[in-house]
Design a protein around this motif. Structure first.
Motif, PDB file in Angstrom:
ATOM      1  N   THR A 103       0.780  -1.290  -0.013  1.00 53.21           N
ATOM      2  CA  THR A 103       0.028   0.013  -0.021  1.00 53.21           C
ATOM      3  C   THR A 103       0.934   1.231   0.005  1.00 53.21           C
ATOM      4  OG1 THR A 103      -1.394  -1.260   1.320  1.00 53.21           O
ATOM      5  CG2 THR A 103      -1.700   1.101   1.260  1.00 53.21           C
ATOM      6  N   ALA A 104       2.078   1.205   0.627  1.00 51.73           N
ATOM      7  CA  ALA A 104       2.887   2.286   0.732  1.00 51.73           C
ATOM      8  C   ALA A 104       3.381   3.012  -0.478  1.00 51.73           C
ATOM      9  CB  ALA A 104       4.280   2.054   1.606  1.00 51.73           C
ATOM     10  N   GLU A 105       3.771   2.289  -1.438  1.00 54.05           N
ATOM     11  CA  GLU A 105       4.213   2.683  -2.710  1.00 54.05           C
ATOM     12  C   GLU A 105       3.093   3.290  -3.419  1.00 54.05           C
ATOM     13  OE1 GLU A 105       6.590   0.242  -5.108  1.00 54.05           O
ATOM     14  OE2 GLU A 105       6.736   1.739  -6.769  1.00 54.05           O
ATOM     15  N   PRO A 106       2.017   2.807  -3.705  1.00 55.27           N
ATOM     16  CA  PRO A 106       0.963   3.315  -4.564  1.00 55.27           C
ATOM     17  C   PRO A 106       0.586   4.653  -4.100  1.00 55.27           C
ATOM     18  CG  PRO A 106       0.464   1.079  -4.204  1.00 55.27           C
ATOM     19  CD  PRO A 106       1.601   1.374  -3.565  1.00 55.27           C
ATOM     20  N   LEU A 107       0.402   4.733  -2.488  1.00 55.85           N
ATOM     21  CA  LEU A 107       0.143   6.028  -1.919  1.00 55.85           C
ATOM     22  C   LEU A 107       1.264   7.127  -1.995  1.00 55.85           C
ATOM     23  CD1 LEU A 107      -2.016   4.873   1.039  1.00 55.85           C
ATOM     24  CD2 LEU A 107      -2.953   5.556  -1.225  1.00 55.85           C
ATOM     25  N   SER A 108       2.621   6.597  -1.849  1.00 55.58           N
ATOM     26  CA  SER A 108       3.484   7.583  -1.976  1.00 55.58           C
ATOM     27  C   SER A 108       3.572   8.279  -3.238  1.00 55.58           C
ATOM     28  CB  SER A 108       4.973   6.870  -1.763  1.00 55.58           C
ATOM     29  OG  SER A 108       4.963   6.364  -0.546  1.00 55.58           O
ATOM     30  N   GLY A 365      -5.944   1.254  -0.193  1.00 54.34           N
ATOM     31  CA  GLY A 365      -5.626   2.449   0.408  1.00 54.34           C
ATOM     32  C   GLY A 365      -6.210   3.419  -0.236  1.00 54.34           C
ATOM     33  N   PHE A 366      -6.273   3.477  -1.720  1.00 52.36           N
ATOM     34  CA  PHE A 366      -7.229   4.404  -2.657  1.00 52.36           C
ATOM     35  C   PHE A 366      -8.437   4.517  -2.046  1.00 52.36           C
ATOM     36  CE2 PHE A 366      -3.873   3.534  -5.864  1.00 52.36           C
ATOM     37  CZ  PHE A 366      -3.090   4.782  -5.428  1.00 52.36           C
ATOM     38  N   PHE A 367      -9.259   3.530  -1.638  1.00 45.32           N
ATOM     39  CA  PHE A 367     -10.467   3.479  -1.349  1.00 45.32           C
ATOM     40  C   PHE A 367     -10.771   4.461  -0.128  1.00 45.32           C
ATOM     41  CE2 PHE A 367     -14.326   1.905   1.061  1.00 45.32           C
ATOM     42  CZ  PHE A 367     -15.199   1.784  -0.144  1.00 45.32           C
ATOM     43  N   ALA A 375      -6.684  10.486   6.170  1.00 44.14           N
ATOM     44  CA  ALA A 375      -5.877  10.317   7.306  1.00 44.14           C
ATOM     45  C   ALA A 375      -4.490   9.311   6.844  1.00 44.14           C
ATOM     46  CB  ALA A 375      -6.355   9.625   8.486  1.00 44.14           C
ATOM     47  N   ILE A 376      -4.881   8.655   6.047  1.00 47.64           N
ATOM     48  CA  ILE A 376      -3.808   7.328   5.572  1.00 47.64           C
ATOM     49  C   ILE A 376      -2.675   8.078   4.860  1.00 47.64           C
ATOM     50  CG2 ILE A 376      -4.989   6.940   3.301  1.00 47.64           C
ATOM     51  CD1 ILE A 376      -4.365   3.925   3.813  1.00 47.64           C
ATOM     52  N   LEU A 377      -3.055   9.178   4.044  1.00 48.57           N
ATOM     53  CA  LEU A 377      -1.860   9.960   3.641  1.00 48.57           C
ATOM     54  C   LEU A 377      -0.819  10.617   4.420  1.00 48.57           C
ATOM     55  CD1 LEU A 377      -3.551  11.760   0.498  1.00 48.57           C
ATOM     56  CD2 LEU A 377      -2.122   9.568   0.314  1.00 48.57           C
ATOM     57  N   ASP A 378      -1.481  11.031   5.716  1.00 46.70           N
ATOM     58  CA  ASP A 378      -0.491  11.468   6.782  1.00 46.70           C
ATOM     59  C   ASP A 378       0.251  10.398   7.303  1.00 46.70           C
ATOM     60  OD1 ASP A 378      -1.707  13.745   6.310  1.00 46.70           O
ATOM     61  OD2 ASP A 378      -3.204  13.295   7.958  1.00 46.70           O
ATOM     62  N   VAL A 379      -0.051   9.189   7.333  1.00 46.44           N
ATOM     63  CA  VAL A 379       0.668   8.083   7.798  1.00 46.44           C
ATOM     64  C   VAL A 379       2.025   7.629   6.651  1.00 46.44           C
ATOM     65  CG1 VAL A 379       0.863   5.758   8.558  1.00 46.44           C
ATOM     66  CG2 VAL A 379      -1.128   7.062   9.015  1.00 46.44           C
ATOM     67  N   VAL A 380       1.477   7.950   5.456  1.00 44.78           N
ATOM     68  CA  VAL A 380       2.553   7.542   4.684  1.00 44.78           C
ATOM     69  C   VAL A 380       3.690   8.836   4.728  1.00 44.78           C
ATOM     70  CG1 VAL A 380       3.327   8.181   1.798  1.00 44.78           C
ATOM     71  CG2 VAL A 380       0.826   6.902   2.542  1.00 44.78           C
ATOM     72  N   GLU A 381       3.481   9.824   5.058  1.00 49.91           N
ATOM     73  CA  GLU A 381       4.484  11.134   5.482  1.00 49.91           C
ATOM     74  C   GLU A 381       5.205  10.888   6.690  1.00 49.91           C
ATOM     75  OE1 GLU A 381       6.180  13.783   4.044  1.00 49.91           O
ATOM     76  OE2 GLU A 381       4.266  13.735   3.112  1.00 49.91           O
ATOM     77  N   THR A 382       4.521  10.319   7.666  1.00 47.83           N
ATOM     78  CA  THR A 382       5.035  10.497   8.991  1.00 47.83           C
ATOM     79  C   THR A 382       5.570   8.943   9.350  1.00 47.83           C
ATOM     80  OG1 THR A 382       2.742   9.861   9.947  1.00 47.83           O
ATOM     81  CG2 THR A 382       3.527  11.932  10.193  1.00 47.83           C
TER      82      THR A 382
END
Lengths: 494, 46
Positions: A103-108, A365-367, A375-382
């Motif tokens: 999930t981490a890569e597509p969202l990054s 993840g995109f769903f 909120a999930i995008l913040d986790v990608v960052e942090t």
């Protein structure tokens, strides 16, 4: 052992890098980042051209008359059934990396692409880029390296070494012996650093899983080092005794857990959304994959070129770092198959599996991002290490799936380190298929030390740069041995 | 005037061009004296 200069120099070189990293982790990470930055900037076109040409060459070889040549004597039959062979290929490609990046890569990518495109197009494009990194290009690098090894070893009867093709084709000359020796050394170095990175990624993943399960927040390095110690104990034992069958079982178990996890998420998550994502990305991937391989983002701004270097170029170079290791493994299990069967099996089947994997974990993840909240995008960052567990918490039985993920990551790392210690010992002892236990344990310790260095860097970006630096020279070696293969094939009557 | 970055970039790329040239030269070189040709016969059924 003391007479083997390759082994001693390889041990000294990898040992020194490990020592440097333990004494001055930030220094090693900074040095690697600067040097890979310079090399990536000036050689990006060459890296993309090389991987694209390797893919086109693999497709051509598969469909050319050379495709009928057997990897073995003409009357050799495959050792494993097609289903077992394909399962083992899955296991080789399905390392801890897919668990980490699912999930981490597509969202990054999504976060970056969102600056240039609408959200739904950004999601589509992010999935395409992820599939591009893990698809045909990656497997073409593995396949062609394995093909060279299998051809010279099984058909021509030479030792299973990276230097073999040069000596087989051009004879025992000063340059073939020197370049061959250097190639074996660089292959050992690339494998050792690559596995060190894999250990670190596995530990980061397990650490996040344990934190998630026990409600720990920001456990710091102590938990990572504790997990690392348990991992070391788990892989040193199989190095001392011959547990080849047991290791195959562990590897298949890890594979089964990962496959089960994928099916579970597909069924309990938003199935229609994920299936639509998968089918859409199959079409998108195959319609654009070849031209995209030549894309170098030459005229884009610095933000895009930095992203391109830290993802696409890093992944492509990463596959080169793993190529001698995975290549030897897939060559070993492919004896008796034709070049056509081998290339199509190695490239196409794992690519489809990766598309399904990222289709499931990326789409889930995109769903969340597109339909619910960001909120999930913040986790990608942090805290990118936690993203898999963060997604699992949205679904039922999250404690069970988190335990399964931790267990699969643990098993993948243990089996990778045991197999890598074997391959490194084999390379360092001139192709001995039964290397001494002492040599295997020494390699196990060195791999552990390199893993510790990368854990101490406490950054997945630092891990990526250190691997990138080790793998860059290996691109030249892969191209050299592929040329040897093409030259050798000219003497075949087809 | 060329900056140090440009000089390094040029040198790195010259190395790539030289490498590609050497690969092409080795591929078309006729006098390879490896032992693959001899082994070839024993691999064939015919």
């Amino acid at each position: 052992m003391l007479k083997n200069s390759l082994l001693l120099i390889a041990l000294a070189l990898t040992g020194l890098v490990a020592l440097w990293g333990i004494i001055d982790t930030a220094g090693l990470a900074g040095f690697s980042a600067t040097l890979t930055g310079v090399l990536f900037t000036s050689r990006s076109w060459f890296i993309m051209l090389s991987v694209s040409l390797l893919l086109i060459l693999s497709i051509w070889l598969a469909f050319s008359p050379y495709g009928k040549i057997k990897l073995g004597k003409d009357d050799d039959e495959p050792e494993f059934s097609t289903v077992s062979w394909l399962t083992m290929l899955f296991a080789a490609g399905m390392g801890v990396g897919l668990l980490f990046w699912g999930t981490a890569e597509p969202l990054s990518h999504y976060k970056v692409i969102l600056n240039y495109e609408d959200d739904f197009r950004a999601a589509e494009h992010a999935l395409f880029i992820t599939n591009f990194h893990w698809g045909l290009h990656a497997w073409a690098i593995y396949a062609i390296t394995g093909l060279v090894m299998a051809y010279f070893s099984f058909r021509r009867g030479f030792p299973n070494l990276v230097s073999t093709p040069m000596i087989a084709v051009f004879g025992q000359r000063l340059w073939t012996r020197s370049v061959g020796w250097l190639s074996d050394l660089l292959a050992i170095y690339a494998i050792a650093i690559g596995i060190g990175g894999s250990i670190a990624m596995g530990v980061f993943q397990i650490q996040s899983g344990v934190e998630s399960l026990f409600g720990l927040s920001d456990s710091g390095l102590w938990l990572a080092v504790l997990i690392f110690a348990v991992l070391c104990m788990a892989y040193i034992l199989p190095l001392m005794v011959d547990l080849s069958k047991g290791m195959a079982t562990l590897s298949n178990t890890a594979m089964a857990i990962a496959g089960g996890l994928m099916i579970f998420v597909l069924l309990v998550g938003p199935t229609f959304f994920m299936m639509s994502g998968i089918i859409g990305s199959i079409g998108d991937y195959f319609s654009r994959v070849i031209p995209h391989g030549f894309k170098t983002y030459a005229f884009f701004d610095e933000k895009v070129t930095t992203w391109f270097q830290s993802w696409t170029l890093t992944f492509m170079v990463w596959w080169f770092a793993w190529a001698p290791f995975v290549g030897v493994f897939i060559a070993r299990i492919s004896k008796g198959r034709t070049i056509r069967e081998y290339l199509l099996g190695v490239m196409v089947v794992p690519t489809f599996f990766s598309i399904f994997w990222f289709g499931v974990f990326g789409s889930v993840g995109f769903f969340e991002v597109l339909r619910l909240d960001a909120a999930i995008l913040d986790v990608v960052e942090t805290n990118i290490n936690d993203i898999t567990f963060f997604v699992l918490r949205y679904l039922p039985l999250s404690n069970l799936t988190s335990v399964a993920t931790v267990l699969a990551a643990f098993l993948f790392v243990v089996t990778s380190v045991v197999s890598a210690s074997f391959v490194l010992s084999m390379f360092a002892t001139g192709g001995d298929l039964n290397p001494p236990t002492k040599t295997k344990i020494i390699w196990g310790v060195i791999l552990g030390a390199l893993g510790l260095v990368m854990i101490l860097s406490n950054s997945i970006d630092a891990v990526k740069s250190i691997i990138g630096l080790a793998a860059l020279p290996f691109i030249f070696i892969v191209l050299l041995i592929v040329m040897c293969l093409l030259k050798a094939l000219k003497s075949e009557v087809v | 005037m060329m900056s140090l970055e440009n000089v390094i970039d040029t040198l790195l790329n010259i190395w790539v061009f030289v490498f590609i040239g050497v690969l092409i030269r080795l591929y078309f070189k006729k006098d390879s004296d490896g032992n693959i040709a001899g082994e070839q016969e024993s691999n064939r059924d015919t």
